[in-house]
Design a protein around this motif. Structure first.
Motif, PDB file in Angstrom:
ATOM      1  N   ASP A  56       0.942  -1.247   0.141  1.00 46.69           N
ATOM      2  CA  ASP A  56       0.142   0.009  -0.090  1.00 46.69           C
ATOM      3  C   ASP A  56       0.884   1.164   0.060  1.00 46.69           C
ATOM      4  O   ASP A  56       0.634   2.185  -0.835  1.00 46.69           O
ATOM      5  N   GLU A  60       1.243   3.820  -3.095  1.00 44.29           N
ATOM      6  CA  GLU A  60       0.984   5.253  -2.987  1.00 44.29           C
ATOM      7  C   GLU A  60       1.965   6.205  -3.276  1.00 44.29           C
ATOM      8  O   GLU A  60       1.784   7.388  -3.936  1.00 44.29           O
ATOM      9  N   VAL A  79      -6.862  10.450  -8.818  1.00 41.92           N
ATOM     10  CA  VAL A  79      -6.346   9.228  -8.682  1.00 41.92           C
ATOM     11  C   VAL A  79      -5.182   8.972  -9.404  1.00 41.92           C
ATOM     12  O   VAL A  79      -4.936   9.543 -10.661  1.00 41.92           O
ATOM     13  N   SER A  99     -10.220   4.137 -10.080  1.00 38.12           N
ATOM     14  CA  SER A  99      -9.406   3.398  -9.364  1.00 38.12           C
ATOM     15  C   SER A  99      -9.613   1.915  -9.505  1.00 38.12           C
ATOM     16  O   SER A  99      -8.371   1.029  -9.563  1.00 38.12           O
ATOM     17  N   SER A 106      -4.358   2.393  -6.877  1.00 37.59           N
ATOM     18  CA  SER A 106      -4.118   3.600  -6.530  1.00 37.59           C
ATOM     19  C   SER A 106      -5.370   3.995  -5.391  1.00 37.59           C
ATOM     20  O   SER A 106      -6.335   3.949  -5.706  1.00 37.59           O
ATOM     21  N   PRO A 107      -5.045   4.667  -4.314  1.00 42.63           N
ATOM     22  CA  PRO A 107      -6.023   5.295  -3.629  1.00 42.63           C
ATOM     23  C   PRO A 107      -6.751   6.352  -4.227  1.00 42.63           C
ATOM     24  O   PRO A 107      -6.201   6.907  -5.436  1.00 42.63           O
ATOM     25  N   TYR A 109      -7.826  10.368  -3.663  1.00 42.45           N
ATOM     26  CA  TYR A 109      -7.373  11.514  -2.831  1.00 42.45           C
ATOM     27  C   TYR A 109      -8.436  12.438  -2.948  1.00 42.45           C
ATOM     28  O   TYR A 109      -9.162  12.658  -4.059  1.00 42.45           O
ATOM     29  N   ILE A 116      -6.630  10.851   1.730  1.00 42.12           N
ATOM     30  CA  ILE A 116      -7.090   9.641   1.121  1.00 42.12           C
ATOM     31  C   ILE A 116      -8.626   9.359   1.531  1.00 42.12           C
ATOM     32  O   ILE A 116      -8.878   9.196   2.750  1.00 42.12           O
ATOM     33  N   TRP A 118     -10.406   7.055  -0.148  1.00 43.37           N
ATOM     34  CA  TRP A 118     -10.644   5.683  -0.391  1.00 43.37           C
ATOM     35  C   TRP A 118      -9.486   4.981  -0.984  1.00 43.37           C
ATOM     36  O   TRP A 118      -8.905   5.432  -1.627  1.00 43.37           O
ATOM     37  N   LYS A 119      -9.525   3.758  -0.602  1.00 44.12           N
ATOM     38  CA  LYS A 119      -8.539   2.517  -1.053  1.00 44.12           C
ATOM     39  C   LYS A 119      -9.041   1.313  -0.717  1.00 44.12           C
ATOM     40  O   LYS A 119      -9.711   1.047   0.093  1.00 44.12           O
ATOM     41  N   LYS A 120      -8.455   0.594  -1.347  1.00 40.00           N
ATOM     42  CA  LYS A 120      -8.868  -0.976  -1.382  1.00 40.00           C
ATOM     43  C   LYS A 120      -8.583  -1.525  -0.094  1.00 40.00           C
ATOM     44  O   LYS A 120      -7.405  -1.321   0.520  1.00 40.00           O
TER      45      LYS A 120
END
Length: 328
Positions: A56, A60, A79, A99, A106-107, A109, A116, A118-120
């Motif tokens: 991660d 990023e 993104v 994304s 990629s998160p 932003y 951030i 959202w990110k997986k």
């Protein structure tokens, strides 16, 4: 695409192993082959574990350029991709979708590279948020959206009274007109339709836009309107300790078309509405349930099966709002 590349690499690797084993057998060096093979596999496993552990932070830093400090105001979501290129978006839903098309590498932003939104994530939130419950009754008989916003703002540190919010919410004062084959009324996308204080007068409620605008007054540059995103993606703020404002209906299933009434707004737009229209504040979720504070219920962190909540939320337009912690 990435899956095909990985499959190709694995296939080539297996072919090489088979070929090397055949050569080793011919020259009678099988023991040496197996020792080298085991050593190689151990090194590969260790490198894979390190890469997975730090993937991660590596991704990023890799995909987002360092020379961008603030995003354009009209496209506040971004993104990073392709080793330094940046794609900007007007909405959270568009950015998350992009994304995911990149295999969620990629998160997403918001406003600047440090934030951030959202990110997986593969895990569940560490806990259900303990948001103080605020009831809409007796003052706001149609004020579920306003009261749920009051709970969100209180939890964010803004102790604003629900009646102050009811006074300040943008309103559509279009009167209800019923003709033989047509109904004319206000637009909840533009403002609160009807009287929030009394159910004895004609009224309906309000949708995400005016709520987000009002929330922005108290939490400037922190409000995230996630409307239109998938249900799974609107739950991400819970991982950061922030509740999620949502529009649902109270039946928690797919309503039949007969449960909806259609009217025309002054601009000619058709609005489909139901008497089961409601709003709640999501405080957490796990594998089975969604937990929320309902401004019409005394129960804190009320559980409902996740699939049932999702049905009600989706049918009411996939509307959701939360906020970011700027210190993060």
């Amino acid at each position: 695409m990435m899956e095909l590349i990985i499959a190709g690499i694995v296939s080539v690797f297996l072919i090489l192993i088979i070929a090397m084993h055949a050569i080793a057998k011919i020259v009678n060096a099988q023991k040496l082959f197996f020792r080298a093979f085991y050593s190689f596999m151990i090194i590969l496993i260790v490198l894979g574990g390190v890469t997975y552990t730090f993937r991660d932070s590596f991704i990023e830093k890799l995909v987002f350029p360092e020379d961008i400090e603030v995003f354009p105001e009209e496209t506040p979501f971004a993104v990073g991709h392709n080793h330094g290129e940046v794609a900007y978006f007007k909405s959270y839903a568009e950015a998350v979708s992009f994304s995911r098309e990149l295999n969620a590498k990629s998160p997403v932003y918001f406003q600047k590279p440090e934030i951030i939104v959202w990110k997986k994530t593969d895990g569940l939130p560490s806990e259900v948020l303990q948001v103080p419950l605020i009831l809409q009754l007796p003052e706001l008989q149609r004020g579920a959206e306003i009261t749920s916003l009051a709970m969100l703002l209180h939890f964010a540190g803004e102790k604003v009274h629900k009646l102050e919010l009811a006074e300040k919410i943008r309103k559509d004062t279009t009167p209800l007109i019923i003709e033989e084959d047509r109904i004319y009324f206000g637009n909840p996308f533009d403002g609160f339709v009807g009287n929030p204080y009394s159910a004895d007068e004609p009224g309906f409620g309000v949708y995400h836009g005016p709520i987000a605008d009002l929330a922005e007054v108290y939490l400037p540059e922190k409000i995230i309107d996630m409307t239109g995103a998938s249900f799974e993606d609107i739950l991400y703020p819970i991982h950061n300790g922030n509740p999620v404002w949502t529009i649902i209906h109270t039946q928690f299933t797919t309503l039949p078309q007969s449960a909806f009434q259609t009217w025309l707004t002054p601009s000619g737009e058709e609005i489909e509405a139901t008497k089961y229209h409601h709003a709640v504040l999501i405080t957490g979720y796990d594998e089975k349930n969604v937990y929320f504070n309902d401004p019409l219920s005394q129960e804190v962190n009320q559980p409902v099966p996740k699939d049932q909540f999702k049905l009600a939320w989706t049918q009411m337009g996939s509307q959701a709002i939360s906020y970011v912690n700027k210190e993060n």
